[in-house]
Design an enzyme around this catalytic site. Structure first.
Site, short mmCIF file in Angstrom:
data_model
loop_
_atom_site.label_atom_id
_atom_site.label_comp_id
_atom_site.label_asym_id
_atom_site.label_seq_id
_atom_site.Cartn_x
_atom_site.Cartn_y
_atom_site.Cartn_z
N LEU A 1 0.88 -1.16 0.00
CA LEU A 1 0.00 0.00 0.00
C LEU A 1 0.92 1.21 0.00
CD1 LEU A 1 -2.74 -0.92 2.65
CD2 LEU A 1 -3.14 -0.48 0.22
N ASP A 2 0.62 2.21 -0.84
CA ASP A 2 1.52 3.36 -0.88
C ASP A 2 1.42 4.17 0.41
OD1 ASP A 2 -0.43 5.57 -1.15
OD2 ASP A 2 -0.83 4.74 -3.12
N LYS A 3 2.34 5.08 0.58
CA LYS A 3 2.46 5.83 1.83
C LYS A 3 1.17 6.55 2.21
CE LYS A 3 5.28 9.46 3.97
NZ LYS A 3 6.43 10.38 3.78
#
Length: 247
Positions: free
Chosen positions: A110-112
C-alpha cells in the site's frame, strides 16, 4: 528425515513460483551444499542441507533460511507509513508496529498515502499465491474523491464507465475493475473499487485520468479477508491461526 522437492523449497521461501524455480535450477542459479544443481525433481533435507540462489542483478549467492514456523499477521496499515521494513532516514515505516526480531515481509503493498488491510508473513508460498497475477485474488478499496463541482451523479457514472474496462498506464492496459458509487455530494464522491492486480498507485492514477482526485483510500478486503472481520484500528495486528484457510 523429511525430504522436499527443491523447487517447492524455493517457492516456500518466497524466491519464485515453483515453475520459475525450475527455470532458476535449469539456468544453474541454484546450489545445494555449494554445488550447482541443474537436474529437475531433486529432493533435499532443509534441516541438514544448505540451498543458495544466485541473485540476477547483484550476482551474489544468497542462502535460503529455513522457515520453521509459518506466521501470518493481518495488519491495519496507517496512513503516512511506507510498506517497507527499512526506510530512508526519518521515514516512517510499518516496521515500528511489528514484533521485534520477527522475520516478516509484506504481501503486496500500500503506498504511503493509503491505509488499510495488509498481510505480513514469513510464508513465501502463501505470498506468491496471493500476489501472482495468475491467481486473480481480488482486493477491494473504499475510495474518497474530490470531483469537479459541476459533476452530477450521471456525469461521474459516465466518467467511471470510461475506465472500468481498463486504461493504459505506462503503455500497458490495466485489467478490468469493478467500480461502484457508494455516495455522492457536491464536489465529492465515495467509491468502492475491486481490482485483481496491484500496479504502482493504480487507483489514484486511473481516477486522475477522469479528474477524480483521491483524498483517502482504504483497502478493506483481500480475497475473503476483510478489515471489518478483525475490527482493527490503524497500527494494530492480529495473528491468524496456523490452520486458517485462505480462499
Amino acid at each position: 528425515m523429511t525430504l522436499i522437492r527443491l523447487n517447492h523449497y524455493i517457492a516456500q521461501a518466497g524466491i519464485a513460483s515453483r515453475r520459475a524455480a525450475d527455470t532458476l535450477i535449469g539456468q544453474g542459479r541454484v546450489k545445494v551444499d555449494d554445488k550447482v544443481v541443474k537436474a529437475m525433481g531433486v529432493k533435499i533435507n532443509p534441516s541438514t542441507q544448505k540451498v543458495s540462489v544466485l541473485h540476477e542483478k547483484s550476482k551474489v549467492w544468497k542462502e535460503i533460511e529455513e522457515v520453521k514456523e509459518k506466521i501470518t499477521y493481518v495488519f491495519y496499515k496507517p496512513r503516512g507509513y511506507t510498506t517497507t521494513l527499512k526506510g530512508q532516514r526519518g521515514e516512517k515505516t510499518i516496521a515500528e508496529f511489528l514484533p521485534k526480531n520477527a522475520r516478516l515481509f509484506p504481501v503486496g503493498r500500500l503506498d504511503k498515502d493509503s491505509e488499510g488491510l495488509l498481510l505480513l508473513t514469513n510464508n513465501g508460498e502463501l505470498a506468491l499465491t496471493l500476489t501472482h497475477p495468475r491467481t486473480h485474488v481480488e482486493k477491494t478499496y473504499h475510495v474518497w474523491c474530490r470531483i469537479p463541482k459541476e459533476y452530477t451523479e450521471n456525469a461521474v457514472e459516465s466518467q467511471l464507465g470510461r475506465v472500468r474496462g481498463g486504461v493504459k498506464l505506462d503503455g500497458i492496459m490495466t485489467k478490468p475493475m469493478r467500480i461502484n458509487i457508494v455516495g455522492i455530494k457536491r464536489g465529492a464522491v465515495d467509491l468502492e473499487i475491486t481490482l485483481t492486480e496491484g500496479r504502482n498507485r493504480q487507483i489514484r492514477r486511473v481516477l486522475g485520468k477522469i479528474n477524480l482526485e483521491v483524498t483517502r483510500l482504504i483497502r478493506t478486503k483481500i480475497g475473503t479477508l476483510t478489515l471489518k472481520e478483525f475490527n482493527l484500528q490503524p497500527g494494530e495486528l492480529y495473528q491468524l491461526p496456523a490452520d486458517y484457510t485462505y480462499e
